[in-house]
Design a protein around this motif. Structure first.
Motif, PDB file in Angstrom:
ATOM      1  N   PRO A  23       0.837  -1.217   0.000  1.00 14.59           N
ATOM      2  CA  PRO A  23       0.000   0.000   0.000  1.00 14.59           C
ATOM      3  C   PRO A  23       0.862   1.253   0.000  1.00 14.59           C
ATOM      4  N   LYS A  24       0.380   2.281  -0.670  1.00 12.87           N
ATOM      5  CA  LYS A  24       1.120   3.540  -0.723  1.00 12.87           C
ATOM      6  C   LYS A  24       1.018   4.309   0.593  1.00 12.87           C
ATOM      7  N   ARG A  25      -0.130   4.256   1.206  1.00 17.26           N
ATOM      8  CA  ARG A  25      -0.349   5.045   2.412  1.00 17.26           C
ATOM      9  C   ARG A  25       0.565   4.566   3.531  1.00 17.26           C
ATOM     10  N   ASN A  26       1.108   5.547   4.268  1.00 19.15           N
ATOM     11  CA  ASN A  26       1.965   5.296   5.428  1.00 19.15           C
ATOM     12  C   ASN A  26       3.245   4.565   5.053  1.00 19.15           C
ATOM     13  N   SER A  27       3.734   4.782   3.829  1.00 14.09           N
ATOM     14  CA  SER A  27       4.983   4.168   3.392  1.00 14.09           C
ATOM     15  C   SER A  27       5.813   5.177   2.625  1.00 14.09           C
ATOM     16  N   VAL A  28       7.141   5.026   2.707  1.00 15.35           N
ATOM     17  CA  VAL A  28       8.082   5.859   1.966  1.00 15.35           C
ATOM     18  C   VAL A  28       8.927   4.935   1.095  1.00 15.35           C
ATOM     19  N   PHE A  29       9.024   5.291  -0.204  1.00  7.48           N
ATOM     20  CA  PHE A  29       9.756   4.468  -1.164  1.00  7.48           C
ATOM     21  C   PHE A  29      10.942   5.254  -1.714  1.00  7.48           C
ATOM     22  N   SER A  30      11.970   4.522  -2.098  1.00  4.01           N
ATOM     23  CA  SER A  30      13.131   5.154  -2.725  1.00  4.01           C
ATOM     24  C   SER A  30      13.312   4.597  -4.132  1.00  4.01           C
ATOM     25  N   GLU A  83      16.206   4.714  -7.328  1.00  2.00           N
ATOM     26  CA  GLU A  83      17.597   5.058  -7.646  1.00  2.00           C
ATOM     27  C   GLU A  83      17.838   4.884  -9.130  1.00  2.00           C
ATOM     28  N   ILE A  84      18.523   5.879  -9.723  1.00  2.00           N
ATOM     29  CA  ILE A  84      18.929   5.791 -11.120  1.00  2.00           C
ATOM     30  C   ILE A  84      20.180   6.612 -11.338  1.00  2.00           C
ATOM     31  N   ASP A  85      21.214   5.980 -11.813  1.00  2.00           N
ATOM     32  CA  ASP A  85      22.497   6.628 -12.134  1.00  2.00           C
ATOM     33  C   ASP A  85      23.026   7.461 -10.972  1.00  2.00           C
ATOM     34  N   GLY A  86      22.904   6.953  -9.764  1.00  2.00           N
ATOM     35  CA  GLY A  86      23.429   7.651  -8.590  1.00  2.00           C
ATOM     36  C   GLY A  86      22.483   8.638  -7.957  1.00  2.00           C
ATOM     37  N   PHE A  87      21.371   8.940  -8.578  1.00  2.00           N
ATOM     38  CA  PHE A  87      20.387   9.848  -8.009  1.00  2.00           C
ATOM     39  C   PHE A  87      19.328   9.030  -7.272  1.00  2.00           C
ATOM     40  N   VAL A  88      19.137   9.337  -5.995  1.00  2.00           N
ATOM     41  CA  VAL A  88      18.166   8.628  -5.161  1.00  2.00           C
ATOM     42  C   VAL A  88      17.050   9.602  -4.807  1.00  2.00           C
ATOM     43  N   SER A  89      15.834   9.221  -5.122  1.00  2.00           N
ATOM     44  CA  SER A  89      14.666  10.047  -4.819  1.00  2.00           C
ATOM     45  C   SER A  89      13.730   9.265  -3.917  1.00  2.00           C
ATOM     46  N   HIS A  90      13.112   9.988  -2.978  1.00  2.00           N
ATOM     47  CA  HIS A  90      12.181   9.364  -2.043  1.00  2.00           C
ATOM     48  C   HIS A  90      10.755   9.761  -2.421  1.00  2.00           C
ATOM     49  N   ILE A  91       9.886   8.781  -2.371  1.00  2.00           N
ATOM     50  CA  ILE A  91       8.479   8.962  -2.716  1.00  2.00           C
ATOM     51  C   ILE A  91       7.648   8.703  -1.469  1.00  2.00           C
ATOM     52  N   PHE A  92       6.875   9.700  -1.064  1.00  2.00           N
ATOM     53  CA  PHE A  92       5.968   9.553   0.069  1.00  2.00           C
ATOM     54  C   PHE A  92       4.632   9.048  -0.478  1.00  2.00           C
ATOM     55  N   GLY A  93       4.342   7.804  -0.167  1.00  2.00           N
ATOM     56  CA  GLY A  93       3.171   7.152  -0.742  1.00  2.00           C
ATOM     57  C   GLY A  93       1.858   7.816  -0.401  1.00  2.00           C
ATOM     58  N   PHE A 147       2.689  19.306  -7.618  1.00  2.00           N
ATOM     59  CA  PHE A 147       3.118  18.885  -6.292  1.00  2.00           C
ATOM     60  C   PHE A 147       3.744  20.061  -5.556  1.00  2.00           C
ATOM     61  N   LYS A 148       3.524  20.099  -4.254  1.00  2.00           N
ATOM     62  CA  LYS A 148       4.148  21.116  -3.428  1.00  2.00           C
ATOM     63  C   LYS A 148       5.588  20.728  -3.134  1.00  2.00           C
ATOM     64  N   VAL A 149       6.439  21.748  -3.129  1.00  2.00           N
ATOM     65  CA  VAL A 149       7.851  21.485  -2.901  1.00  2.00           C
ATOM     66  C   VAL A 149       8.104  21.085  -1.455  1.00  2.00           C
ATOM     67  N   HIS A 150       7.465  21.771  -0.513  1.00  2.00           N
ATOM     68  CA  HIS A 150       7.654  21.477   0.908  1.00  2.00           C
ATOM     69  C   HIS A 150       6.385  20.891   1.479  1.00  2.00           C
ATOM     70  N   GLY A 151       6.549  20.109   2.502  1.00  2.00           N
ATOM     71  CA  GLY A 151       5.396  19.499   3.160  1.00  2.00           C
ATOM     72  C   GLY A 151       5.852  18.541   4.224  1.00  2.00           C
ATOM     73  N   SER A 152       4.964  18.127   5.053  1.00  2.00           N
ATOM     74  CA  SER A 152       5.278  17.192   6.125  1.00  2.00           C
ATOM     75  C   SER A 152       4.465  15.917   5.916  1.00  2.00           C
ATOM     76  N   ILE A 153       5.101  14.791   6.146  1.00  2.00           N
ATOM     77  CA  ILE A 153       4.485  13.486   5.965  1.00  2.00           C
ATOM     78  C   ILE A 153       4.462  12.782   7.310  1.00  2.00           C
ATOM     79  N   ASP A 154       3.276  12.370   7.711  1.00  2.00           N
ATOM     80  CA  ASP A 154       3.119  11.629   8.953  1.00  2.00           C
ATOM     81  C   ASP A 154       2.985  10.153   8.625  1.00  2.00           C
ATOM     82  N   LEU A 155       3.829   9.375   9.251  1.00  2.00           N
ATOM     83  CA  LEU A 155       3.716   7.938   9.083  1.00  2.00           C
ATOM     84  C   LEU A 155       2.932   7.378  10.264  1.00  2.00           C
TER      85      LEU A 155
END
Length: 223
Positions: A181-188, A190-200, A215-223
């Motif tokens: 499930p996407k909710r309450n999870s954080v995914f990473s 990686e491609i060519d050395g760049f790592v991005s995090h996705i807040f589900g 998408f908003k640039v800043h925000g807070s994610i509660d798990l």
């Protein structure tokens, strides 16, 4: 000179001597009309007055209308959710649940992201790559669960096969199909050395809808 004399009117003094009376224009017109009516053979439905005045008759003309083929106004309807479920459209057969089978898909996704970012170079800004990945199609990407309220999901990694509104469906290196499930999870990703995090929790939408979302640039994610 002679022609003018012939066409000249008779003097009034000679009219009485010769016994000639001047004819009025109305009498001449009546005589001409009566003469033509008696001498000319015309159809009964033809108006003699219109013939004498030489009026042009404009005939009305309309182009024949082309017969247009009636197009069906009904649009082709897709399958309903129940029909898709009955046909097992989104189910992956057990014989196809192999990690090696989807490695070419992952290679295509990497090339797709490189083209999307105009070439991934060490000088590229991580924020720029992050913004591109937010709206990119993630099918074929290797994603890893880095945080989750459910501890059993943490550490799972695999190639993304299907993305739905609320879940990711991945195939792990052990040839296991996992639904996360996407909710309450954080995914990473990686491609060519760049790592991005996705807040589900902020990613709960379909891939086709995400490409048009801001998408908003800043925000807070509660798990």
């Amino acid at each position: 000179m002679e022609e003018k004399l012939v066409q000249a009117p008779i003097p009034r003094g000679l009219q009485k001597v010769l016994g000639v009376e001047p004819q009025r224009s109305s009498r001449a017109a009546a005589f001409t009309e009566a003469f033509l009516a008696s001498s000319l053979q015309q159809p009964d439905n033809q108006d003699l007055k219109n013939l004498l005045t030489h009026k042009a008759v404009i005939l009305g003309y309309t182009r024949p209308k082309k017969q247009r083929t009636k197009r069906s106004s009904k649009k082709a309807k897709g399958l309903t959710a129940q029909q898709k479920k009955a046909l097992k459209v989104f189910q992956i057969r057990p014989e196809h649940q192999r990690y090696q089978l989807f490695l070419p898909l992952h290679d295509l996704w990497r090339q797709y992201v490189r083209d999307l970012c105009g070439g991934l170079r060490p000088s590229c800004s991580p924020q720029f790559v992050q913004q591109k990945l937010l709206k990119a199609d993630l099918h074929g990407a290797i994603i890893t669960v880095v945080r989750s309220k459910c501890p059993s999901y943490v550490g799972l990694s695999g190639i993304l096969l299907q993305e739905f509104k609320h879940v990711f469906k991945i195939i792990t290196a052990e040839d296991r199909l996992k639904v996360i499930p996407k909710r309450n999870s954080v995914f990473s990703v990686e491609i060519d050395g760049f790592v991005s995090h996705i807040f589900g929790s902020r990613f709960e939408q379909r891939a086709s809808e995400r490409s048009a979302k801001k998408f908003k640039v800043h925000g807070s994610i509660d798990l």
